[in-house]
Design a protein around this motif. Structure first.
Motif, short mmCIF file in Angstrom:
data_model
loop_
_atom_site.label_atom_id
_atom_site.label_comp_id
_atom_site.label_asym_id
_atom_site.label_seq_id
_atom_site.Cartn_x
_atom_site.Cartn_y
_atom_site.Cartn_z
N SER A 100 0.90 -1.37 -0.16
CA SER A 100 -0.08 -0.05 -0.10
C SER A 100 0.90 1.34 -0.06
N ASN A 101 2.02 1.11 0.45
CA ASN A 101 2.93 2.53 0.53
C ASN A 101 3.83 2.14 -0.73
N GLY A 102 3.83 1.43 -1.60
CA GLY A 102 4.67 1.27 -2.88
C GLY A 102 4.29 2.44 -3.85
N GLN A 103 5.52 2.60 -4.55
CA GLN A 103 5.69 3.80 -5.51
C GLN A 103 4.61 3.40 -6.82
N CYS A 104 4.85 2.26 -7.20
CA CYS A 104 3.91 1.90 -8.45
C CYS A 104 2.38 1.92 -8.29
N THR A 105 2.07 1.39 -6.94
CA THR A 105 0.44 1.71 -6.83
C THR A 105 0.05 3.10 -6.61
N ALA A 106 1.00 3.96 -6.05
CA ALA A 106 0.73 5.46 -6.13
C ALA A 106 0.60 6.01 -7.22
N ILE A 107 1.85 5.83 -8.07
CA ILE A 107 1.85 6.54 -9.30
C ILE A 107 0.80 6.16 -10.08
N SER A 108 0.34 4.76 -10.36
CA SER A 108 -0.70 4.27 -11.28
C SER A 108 -1.95 4.66 -10.63
N TRP A 109 -2.39 4.63 -9.52
CA TRP A 109 -3.73 5.10 -9.10
C TRP A 109 -3.98 6.47 -9.19
N TYR A 110 -2.99 7.10 -8.92
CA TYR A 110 -3.38 8.74 -8.95
C TYR A 110 -3.14 9.37 -10.53
N THR A 111 -2.37 8.66 -11.31
CA THR A 111 -2.29 8.95 -12.69
C THR A 111 -3.62 8.81 -13.60
N LEU A 112 -4.30 7.60 -13.13
CA LEU A 112 -5.42 7.13 -13.85
C LEU A 112 -6.75 7.92 -13.44
N TYR A 113 -6.78 8.05 -11.99
CA TYR A 113 -7.93 8.62 -11.49
C TYR A 113 -7.71 10.46 -11.81
N ARG A 114 -6.52 10.66 -12.21
CA ARG A 114 -6.69 12.24 -12.72
C ARG A 114 -7.16 12.23 -14.34
N GLN A 115 -6.85 11.27 -14.94
CA GLN A 115 -7.32 11.20 -16.23
C GLN A 115 -8.91 11.02 -15.97
N ILE A 116 -9.61 10.03 -15.28
CA ILE A 116 -10.74 9.83 -15.06
C ILE A 116 -11.41 11.17 -14.58
N ASP A 117 -10.94 12.01 -13.78
CA ASP A 117 -11.46 13.38 -13.38
C ASP A 117 -11.37 14.32 -14.53
N SER A 118 -10.32 14.25 -15.50
CA SER A 118 -10.24 15.25 -16.35
C SER A 118 -11.57 14.91 -17.68
N ALA A 119 -11.66 13.34 -17.49
CA ALA A 119 -12.83 12.95 -18.56
C ALA A 119 -14.05 13.29 -18.21
N ASN A 120 -14.32 13.38 -16.85
CA ASN A 120 -15.58 13.76 -16.17
C ASN A 120 -15.71 15.30 -16.45
N ALA A 121 -14.69 15.96 -16.20
CA ALA A 121 -14.79 17.25 -16.62
C ALA A 121 -15.31 17.74 -17.75
N VAL A 122 -14.84 17.16 -18.79
CA VAL A 122 -15.23 17.29 -20.08
C VAL A 122 -16.94 16.93 -20.13
N LEU A 123 -17.23 15.57 -19.97
CA LEU A 123 -18.48 15.14 -19.96
C LEU A 123 -19.35 15.99 -19.20
N GLU A 124 -19.15 16.48 -18.31
CA GLU A 124 -19.88 17.63 -17.35
C GLU A 124 -20.54 18.58 -18.10
N ASN A 125 -19.59 18.94 -19.20
CA ASN A 125 -20.04 20.21 -20.00
C ASN A 125 -20.55 19.99 -21.27
N ILE A 126 -20.90 18.70 -21.77
CA ILE A 126 -21.69 18.38 -22.85
C ILE A 126 -22.81 17.58 -22.48
N ASP A 127 -23.87 18.31 -23.33
CA ASP A 127 -25.25 17.53 -23.18
C ASP A 127 -25.06 16.02 -23.60
N SER A 128 -25.87 15.14 -22.80
CA SER A 128 -25.59 13.90 -23.00
C SER A 128 -26.58 13.54 -24.11
#
Length: 532
Positions: A106-134
């Motif tokens: 749980s304090n490994g570097q790979c898990t931290a780098i992977s987790w936060y990189t991917l969730y940053r992408q997810i939130d960036s994607a959500n930010a785009v979707l939030e402003n486009i009418d479905s």
């Protein structure tokens, strides 16, 4: 999730100037949506930000870590985790955790780098979707929506494979939290619980299906949206390739084969020829075999850092950590399985430190100047083919069309047509890699294993080997591979050591994922000695 949400919101919003009016007054999400509807071009920078979040510079840790450069760093970690990519125990190897298999903690570097990189992408994607009418039918907005959906699906697909055992047989086990438009605003405060593997895969399939529908209907391609590095965005072929990967893991064999075949057809990508891979390459997304990649320009902060980037740690022929001694080597057992008639044998130095794929100048550098050891990779060319290049601005492959040929072969065989899969595999390798290649496999599983061997060779160093190991439930045997004795392990198939723990920083801050909700902790394996 918590720091990821904050960082991604900063990145996504700072890229499009939609947060403030010219007078500096903040505008609402509704106003942003209206502005984007009136001028769809305003969404473009938000979409590009999602792609850019593959390579954040030193955003996981508060102090500068030279392995903190996003998804490409995770690619190196995951390839080292198994056996195919051998790493050395020395001070210049920033990925030693993976070599010793301690990085899943749980304090490994790979898990931290992977987790936060991917969730940053997810939130960036959500930010785009939030402003486009479905319900929008605007072609440009449909294209931008497809990008956010496809890249969000890809991020969750990677997370699902890292943080739980493979899909089949583990559908009810806890996987990762889903952050979408419904809980995006509240997750940073209230937290988000882990969903089951089935729930995460249902979410992935829904996203990628919708992305494919948008791309079919909008009539827009990445090349029609951006002038440089178009393959950083997701084309219809790439989206089908993502879905082919997902269906392969889910063992939806017919669907995987169909998606792979259509991806080949619509992408316009063609495999590298034997001649084209007879020298170091794999450096530019403009190369015709690439379907998707990470775009890197010379001004990127990773490049200007000199050494905090993927080529620095991977490249044998350029300046960086590898050339200082942290070489990336192929498993000797795997190398010996490559026939002499296969052009890919020259992607690695032989036992004498030589490769027929190198020019005289490259060989002289390898042997006389750099002292590159036997079995080190020379697959990846230095930027602009300049030996000992200090500008490490190579693009990084995320998907090549060769993978689609191999998915189609495996899925065809596993779907019940072993002979059809065998022929697809044989035709591909004979045409593009080894004219003398034959496949003697007769059962579906035999063909699947033959494909796996080709995948191990073809995509060595491209961040794919770990996921194959997990989905195929293969063990790990490092004996005779060239590892230093303290890293020679034998790992049983399905071992918990292939399931990463959620980062401790996440369980500390997320009220709905306590430390007791994490994946089991597994200690570093015991070395068995280097014998066969």
């Amino acid at each position: 999730i918590f720091p990821a949400v904050a960082l991604a919101m900063v990145c996504a919003t700072s890229c499009n100037d939609l947060d403030t009016l010219p007078q500096g007054q903040y505008i609402t999400s509704e106003q942003k949506g209206e502005a984007i509807e009136a001028n769809p071009e305003l969404a473009k920078s938000g979409v590009i930000a999602i792609s850019s979040n593959f390579i954040p510079f030193c955003q996981t840790y508060t102090t500068e870590q030279h392995n903190d450069f996003g998804w490409p760093a995770s690619m190196i970690y995951l390839d080292h985790h198994a056996s195919d990519m051998v790493g050395l125990n020395l001070g210049y190897n920033w990925f030693i955790e993976a070599c010793e298999m301690s990085g899943i903690k749980s304090n490994g570097q790979c898990t931290a780098i992977s987790w936060y990189t991917l969730y940053r992408q997810i939130d960036s994607a959500n930010a785009v979707l939030e402003n486009i009418d479905s319900e929008t039918t605007d072609s440009q907005l449909m294209f931008f929506r497809s990008q956010a959906l496809a890249m969000r699906a890809n991020a969750y697909f990677i997370l699902a494979q890292m943080y739980q055992h493979t899909y089949k047989g583990h559908e009810s086990m806890p996987c990762v939290p889903i952050i979408d438009l419904e809980n995006r605003a509240t997750a940073a405060v209230d937290g988000a619980a882990r969903k089951t593997v089935q729930e995460v895969y249902d979410f992935i399939i829904n996203d990628i299906n919708n992305a494919i529908d948008d791309l079919r209907n909008c009539g827009i391609t990445p090349a029609g949206v951006i002038d440089s590095g178009a393959k950083r965005l997701v084309s219809l072929g790439t989206a089908l390739g993502i879905r082919a990967r997902v269906n392969l893991v889910m063992q939806n064999w017919a669907a995987a084969a169909q998606d792979a075949r259509e991806a080949i057809s619509v992408s316009g990508a063609t495999p590298y020829s034997i001649e084209e891979v007879s020298h170091p390459t794999f450096q530019k997304m403009t190369e015709h075999a690439w379907m998707w990649g990470i775009y890197v320009d010379e001004q990127n902060r990773l490049v200007t850092s000199g050494i905090i980037n993927w080529p620095s740690h991977m490249g044998s022929l350029n300046y960086g950590y590898a050339s200082a001694g942290a070489w990336r080597l192929i498993d000797i057992n795997l190398y010996n399985k490559i026939p002499d008639t296969d052009i890919r044998k020259g992607w690695f130095l032989d036992e004498n430190g030589e490769s027929a794929n190198l020019t005289p100048a490259q060989q002289a550098y390898a042997s006389d100047e750099a002292g590159i050891p036997p079995y080190a990779q020379v697959k990846f060319a230095p930027y602009q083919d300049v030996i000992y290049q200090a500008t490490n601005a190579n693009d990084i492959p995320l998907m090549r069309v060769e993978e689609m040929y191999l998915i189609e072969a495996e899925a065809t065989a596993m779907g019940g047509n072993a002979e059809g899969g065998r022929k697809l595999l044989e035709d591909f390798v004979k045409t593009y890699r080894n004219p003398d290649y034959t496949v003697r496999a007769t059962t579906p599983v035999d063909v699947q294993d033959a494909v796996w061997l080709q995948r191990r060779i073809e995509f060595w160093g491209e961040g794919i080997s770990f996921f194959d190991l997990v989905r195929l439930r293969k063990g790990i045997d490092r004996r005779g591979a060239g590892w230093e004795k303290e890293y020679v392990y034998v790992i049983e198939p399905g071992s918990q050591i292939n399931v990463y723990m959620i980062p401790q920083s996440e369980t500390n801050r997320n009220p709905l994922i306590k430390s007791t909700d994490n994946n089991p902790s597994v200690g570093r394996p015991t070395a068995v000695g280097d014998y066969q």
